[in-house]
Design a protein around this motif. Sequence first.
Motif, short mmCIF file in Angstrom:
data_model
loop_
_atom_site.label_atom_id
_atom_site.label_comp_id
_atom_site.label_asym_id
_atom_site.label_seq_id
_atom_site.Cartn_x
_atom_site.Cartn_y
_atom_site.Cartn_z
N LEU A 63 0.84 -1.23 -0.02
CA LEU A 63 -0.15 -0.02 0.01
C LEU A 63 0.88 1.11 -0.07
O LEU A 63 0.53 2.17 -0.69
CB LEU A 63 -0.85 0.10 1.20
CG LEU A 63 -1.86 1.32 1.40
CD1 LEU A 63 -2.70 1.40 0.43
CD2 LEU A 63 -2.55 1.07 2.79
N SER A 64 1.81 1.31 0.72
CA SER A 64 2.86 2.38 0.83
C SER A 64 3.57 2.74 -0.38
O SER A 64 3.66 3.86 -1.06
CB SER A 64 3.84 2.11 1.68
OG SER A 64 4.62 3.26 1.86
N ALA A 65 3.78 1.49 -1.12
CA ALA A 65 4.38 1.69 -2.61
C ALA A 65 3.55 2.31 -3.31
O ALA A 65 3.83 3.40 -4.21
CB ALA A 65 5.03 0.57 -3.00
N GLU A 66 2.22 1.98 -3.36
CA GLU A 66 1.01 2.76 -4.22
C GLU A 66 0.93 4.21 -3.68
O GLU A 66 0.67 5.11 -4.65
CB GLU A 66 -0.05 1.75 -4.27
CG GLU A 66 0.04 0.51 -4.97
CD GLU A 66 -1.35 -0.33 -4.85
OE1 GLU A 66 -1.29 -1.17 -5.63
OE2 GLU A 66 -2.26 -0.06 -3.87
N ALA A 67 1.08 4.36 -2.58
CA ALA A 67 0.64 5.50 -2.20
C ALA A 67 1.76 6.69 -2.59
O ALA A 67 1.26 8.01 -2.54
CB ALA A 67 0.62 5.67 -0.24
N VAL A 68 2.77 6.29 -2.78
CA VAL A 68 3.73 7.44 -3.42
C VAL A 68 4.01 7.33 -4.83
O VAL A 68 4.95 7.93 -5.51
CB VAL A 68 5.13 7.13 -2.72
CG1 VAL A 68 5.04 7.53 -1.18
CG2 VAL A 68 5.95 5.69 -3.25
N GLY A 69 2.99 6.61 -5.46
CA GLY A 69 3.04 6.61 -6.76
C GLY A 69 3.72 5.33 -7.62
O GLY A 69 3.76 5.22 -8.76
N GLY A 70 4.16 4.39 -6.90
CA GLY A 70 4.94 3.22 -7.18
C GLY A 70 3.80 2.03 -7.42
O GLY A 70 2.74 2.31 -7.46
#
Length: 343
Positions: A63-70
């Motif tokens: 989720l954190s990766a997606e949160a920063v656009g990854g």
Amino acid sequence: MNFADYLKQKLPAVESEIMRGLPSPTAGSSEHIRTDLETYLYQPLSHFSASGGKRVRPVLCCLSAEAVGGSAADALSIACATEDFQSAAIIHDDIADKSEMRRGEKCLYKTLGTGLAINVGDAALVNVIRRVTMASNLTDQLKVRIIDSLLAMEEHTLEGQALDLGWAQNERWDITSAQYLFMSRAKTAYYSAAYPLVLGALIGGAPDNTLQVLKEFGLKAGLAFQLQDDLLNLIGNAEAQGKDYRSDITEGKRTLAVVYALEHLSEPDKTELISILSAHTTDTLLLARAVKLMKDANALEFVHTYALSLVAEAKNILNTATLTEDARDTLLSMADFFVNRER
């Protein structure tokens, strides 16, 4: 998307990757040696890993990766490294605490023996770094940063464990609430939330200021998660928990509810609570009496209120970071999930 739904969505990929990335017998061993290695090491690790909990840590990393656009897919192998660390930590923790049950089964050291169980935990710990070195989608420079973060996470956990075990070994009942919170943050919050979020954001290419915000958010949310866990052990669903219900009292754990109660009870009640906690009893009447003493001191209400305040602080911190809107909403939902869950 709320966090519970996100968890369900990501769970199949996480479960598959956890099992795919587990170790197997080294090359060059004979068939008989491979059979013994499977019996004494790899099969127990596989079984333990397969029977894992909610997989919150690896899902948070994705989720954190997606949160920063990854991409969650890019973070998946490292996400599962956090679950290997969780396996190692609780295998070893059960031995140190002399626990009986884990995930509805006898603790690994009870079925395999202490020496072999320690070794299985060590194998899980080795696999934390192995997953990083084997990740073909990451640059060497990024792998170094990831390993450094994982080592920092492990160091904090070891510090917390040292305090927790040391206080128990020396029969320390003079612990303050502030001291307990430092211990619990170190032992649990760093690896349960803060560093899974940092790792995912690192892989997603986040700047340092965003990494720091996510870390602070995770520390507060992760501590709230632990406080809720402590409460559920005392007043949660007894049938669902089985033999684990109120095991914190049996094991004499210094939880915030215990520490706060000891700070506020009268001397006779304080002496009685310490006596129950020191007896390692499984008597349901005595366990209930300990909970009653904590309630009388307003300790359970204090812990619940404090956990809610941590979640509110975590949400305020998160709003200072530049994140994708959907992922931010899911992270905010995650903070609520941590204190509203019933198991």
